[in-house]
Design a protein around this motif. Structure first.
Motif, PDB file in Angstrom:
ATOM      1  N   SER A 143       0.835  -1.192   0.000  1.00  0.00           N
ATOM      2  CA  SER A 143       0.000   0.000   0.000  1.00  0.00           C
ATOM      3  C   SER A 143       0.877   1.251   0.000  1.00  0.00           C
ATOM      4  O   SER A 143       1.937   1.290   0.636  1.00  0.00           O
ATOM      5  N   ARG A 178      -4.393   4.864   8.976  1.00  0.00           N
ATOM      6  CA  ARG A 178      -5.326   4.286   8.015  1.00  0.00           C
ATOM      7  C   ARG A 178      -6.101   5.364   7.276  1.00  0.00           C
ATOM      8  O   ARG A 178      -6.307   5.276   6.057  1.00  0.00           O
ATOM      9  N   GLU A 179      -6.526   6.401   7.988  1.00  0.00           N
ATOM     10  CA  GLU A 179      -7.274   7.483   7.341  1.00  0.00           C
ATOM     11  C   GLU A 179      -6.397   8.219   6.337  1.00  0.00           C
ATOM     12  O   GLU A 179      -6.829   8.553   5.222  1.00  0.00           O
ATOM     13  N   ARG A 181      -3.743   7.070   4.789  1.00  0.00           N
ATOM     14  CA  ARG A 181      -3.439   6.183   3.668  1.00  0.00           C
ATOM     15  C   ARG A 181      -4.619   6.073   2.713  1.00  0.00           C
ATOM     16  O   ARG A 181      -4.457   6.098   1.488  1.00  0.00           O
ATOM     17  N   ASP A 182      -5.833   5.960   3.270  1.00  0.00           N
ATOM     18  CA  ASP A 182      -7.025   5.865   2.423  1.00  0.00           C
ATOM     19  C   ASP A 182      -7.202   7.125   1.585  1.00  0.00           C
ATOM     20  O   ASP A 182      -7.575   7.062   0.399  1.00  0.00           O
ATOM     21  N   ALA A 183      -6.940   8.289   2.196  1.00  0.00           N
ATOM     22  CA  ALA A 183      -7.078   9.553   1.463  1.00  0.00           C
ATOM     23  C   ALA A 183      -6.072   9.609   0.311  1.00  0.00           C
ATOM     24  O   ALA A 183      -6.397  10.049  -0.800  1.00  0.00           O
ATOM     25  N   GLU A 185      -4.640   6.979  -1.219  1.00  0.00           N
ATOM     26  CA  GLU A 185      -4.965   5.967  -2.220  1.00  0.00           C
ATOM     27  C   GLU A 185      -6.136   6.401  -3.093  1.00  0.00           C
ATOM     28  O   GLU A 185      -6.140   6.153  -4.309  1.00  0.00           O
ATOM     29  N   LYS A 186      -7.124   7.055  -2.497  1.00  0.00           N
ATOM     30  CA  LYS A 186      -8.256   7.518  -3.291  1.00  0.00           C
ATOM     31  C   LYS A 186      -7.801   8.531  -4.328  1.00  0.00           C
ATOM     32  O   LYS A 186      -8.167   8.454  -5.509  1.00  0.00           O
ATOM     33  N   LYS A 217     -10.777  -2.508  -4.331  1.00  0.00           N
ATOM     34  CA  LYS A 217     -10.107  -1.363  -3.719  1.00  0.00           C
ATOM     35  C   LYS A 217     -10.857  -0.065  -4.018  1.00  0.00           C
ATOM     36  O   LYS A 217     -11.068   0.764  -3.124  1.00  0.00           O
ATOM     37  N   GLN A 220     -14.025   0.060  -2.011  1.00  0.00           N
ATOM     38  CA  GLN A 220     -13.719   0.303  -0.606  1.00  0.00           C
ATOM     39  C   GLN A 220     -13.402   1.771  -0.347  1.00  0.00           C
ATOM     40  O   GLN A 220     -13.801   2.344   0.670  1.00  0.00           O
ATOM     41  N   LEU A 221     -12.700   2.404  -1.285  1.00  0.00           N
ATOM     42  CA  LEU A 221     -12.308   3.808  -1.123  1.00  0.00           C
ATOM     43  C   LEU A 221     -13.402   4.787  -1.506  1.00  0.00           C
ATOM     44  O   LEU A 221     -13.280   5.979  -1.272  1.00  0.00           O
TER      45      LEU A 221
END
Length: 234
Positions: A143, A178-179, A181-183, A185-186, A217, A220-221
């Motif tokens: 990731s 996690r927050e 990383r998600d931002a 990745e999106k 993915k 999820q995002l």
């Protein structure tokens, strides 16, 4: 481009293969059983067939034997199975199949087998195409790490031509990993979807993800695929 017949009793597999091959510019027809496959083969005379082995009532090997015995194996056939064995693959090739792909099918092996199948005429007893061996699952890339700023979806492919500077999105690092990383990745996937005009095939190749994992993915995002496919940026 070619007309490809996909024969599989699983709706999800049919839909996924259809989207991938349509993305590549092919015309795709679908069949969920041997009865439909017979009818569509007669009506369409496809350039290539992707045929699942394990289907109810009449399985793929039986249908392949039927086509071979009746002189109807006039197109390349690629067999697919989630429970295949070496013996099954050998039997399929002896019957006239040109390749055997094990599910889950990696994007690279699928496209390579289809390309090779369309590049040569069908020949009974031909050797399987390169890449038809039972594939191993490709490792997924790690990731991405959170960072302070990256190009956003606003950085459209035409920015270099227009001379506009790409927009930069700033991320708050004082937040749970996690927050953050998600931002990131999106924004990362939205950028690549915009640059590839919404082509899932090219984005999968560019990001190094298998297509099925890429779909999961993005869902999820919360990435809006309809918006990306229309080429809306910014």
């Amino acid at each position: 481009m070619a007309t490809i017949l996909v024969v599989d009793d699983e709706l999800g597999i049919r839909a996924l293969l259809s989207e991938i091959l349509t993305d590549e510019g092919h015309t795709v027809e679908l069949a969920e059983n041997a009865h439909q496959a017979r009818a569509r083969r007669e009506r369409l005379r496809p350039d290539l067939v992707l045929l699942d082995i394990w289907m109810p009532e009449v399985d793929g090997i039986t249908l392949l034997k039927e086509w071979s015995a009746n002189g109807q194996l006039t197109m390349p056939v690629i067999m697919m199975s989630g429970h295949g064995t070496i013996d099954t693959a050998v039997e399929a090739v002896k019957l006239g199949a040109m390749a055997f792909l094990e599910k889950p099918i990696t994007l690279q092996k699928l496209l390579r087998a289809v390309e090779q199948g369309l590049a040569r005429p069908q020949a009974r007893g031909a050797e399987p195409a390169a890449g038809s061996e039972l594939p191993r699952s490709a490792p997924e890339p790690a990731s991405p790490l959170p960072t302070l700023s990256v190009p956003t979806l606003s950085e459209a492919p035409t920015t270099s031509a227009t001379g506009q500077r790409p927009a930069i999105q700033h991320f708050e690092l004082d937040r749970p990993l996690r927050e953050a990383r998600d931002a990131f990745e999106k924004a990362y996937f939205e950028f690549h979807l915009a640059r590839e005009n919404g082509s899932m095939t090219r984005v999968a190749e560019k990001t190094g993800l298998e297509r099925t994992h890429l779909y999961r993915k993005l869902k999820q995002l919360g990435v809006d695929l309809n918006r990306s496919r229309k080429g809306l940026v910014g």
